[in-house]
Write an enzyme that holds these catalytic residues in place. Sequence first.
Site, short mmCIF file in Angstrom:
data_model
loop_
_atom_site.label_atom_id
_atom_site.label_comp_id
_atom_site.label_asym_id
_atom_site.label_seq_id
_atom_site.Cartn_x
_atom_site.Cartn_y
_atom_site.Cartn_z
N ASN A 102 -7.24 6.91 4.83
CA ASN A 102 -7.83 7.43 3.60
C ASN A 102 -9.24 6.87 3.42
OD1 ASN A 102 -8.21 6.31 0.55
ND2 ASN A 102 -7.49 8.42 0.54
N ASP A 103 -10.15 7.68 2.90
CA ASP A 103 -11.55 7.27 2.82
C ASP A 103 -11.79 6.06 1.92
OD1 ASP A 103 -10.98 8.76 0.51
OD2 ASP A 103 -12.95 9.69 0.43
N HIS A 155 -4.89 8.19 -9.52
CA HIS A 155 -3.82 9.06 -9.99
C HIS A 155 -2.71 8.27 -10.68
CE1 HIS A 155 -5.93 12.31 -8.13
NE2 HIS A 155 -6.01 11.61 -7.02
N CYS A 167 -5.63 16.84 -9.14
CA CYS A 167 -4.37 16.76 -8.40
C CYS A 167 -3.29 17.64 -9.03
CB CYS A 167 -3.88 15.32 -8.32
SG CYS A 167 -3.21 14.67 -9.87
#
Length: 292
Positions: A102-103, A155, A167
């Site tokens: 994941n970035d 999130h 999302c």
Amino acid sequence: MKAGIDIGGSFVKFAFANDEKIETEKVFIKDYIDSKDIDGFFESILKVLKRKNITDLGIAVAGLVNKNKGWVEVSPNIPLIEKFPIVDFFQKKLKADVKIENDANAAALGEYTFGAGKNSSILVTITLGTGLGSGCVINGKLLSGSNGVAMEFGHTTVQKDGLRCHCGRNGCLEAYVSSYGLERTYFLLADKHLSSSEIINLANKGDEKALETFEIFNDYLSTGLMNIVHTFNPDRILLSGGIVEYYPVIVKMAYSKLKEKAFPISLENLTLDLAALGEFSGAYGALALTLE
């Protein structure tokens, strides 16, 4: 040669380990996303990589990364790449060892390895851009989760039945603390649609509505930071991304508000600061994956 790439919604950033120095560059790829040209998207990345003799490649990418399958399960801001076999694609095309992350997790690893997070015991990074990304390095080890989807603090819920997040859920931290969150808050206050960059410019000039927008933005940001310090008790938190880069006063604003909300003991060892690697932190982190 070892290389790291950071795949974002507008640009792909590259970091190449060339002897003892690191070379960086970026390529605009948003047109491929807008036209839903997934072949052109990945071929444009491959074209840059094939200029080098790549033996090891680290990939940072926005979204929920499934490391077991080597792809992105869900990417709210780059849906085009969802479930595309990214790792298999580059392994076959480059005949290289490939790792994916994941970035935001990669950005944390990049800052720990090459940037402002060196020598920290518990490092948390927060990237404030199109969305909100977060990553954590504990005693030199990236907290990635059992299959790569840890640290989705963007999130976590900060407002029950709150505003809609990209999302699809309501009340996420990202719904308020992101470029689109900033734009939406400004619209609710001023009844006017402006881009996040325009709002930042107005805030830097002292515009009342823009400053009020950032006060609301900061209230939610500091709540997110409180949840982080109460969960991890980190000694360092680094903020990065376009919003922080062009409105750096938000760092002092956030720490001031955080002191009002968090347990004082949770802040005794904490330094809250700007990240050092700027927009290339994810690419540096992807490169660091190849060093593990």
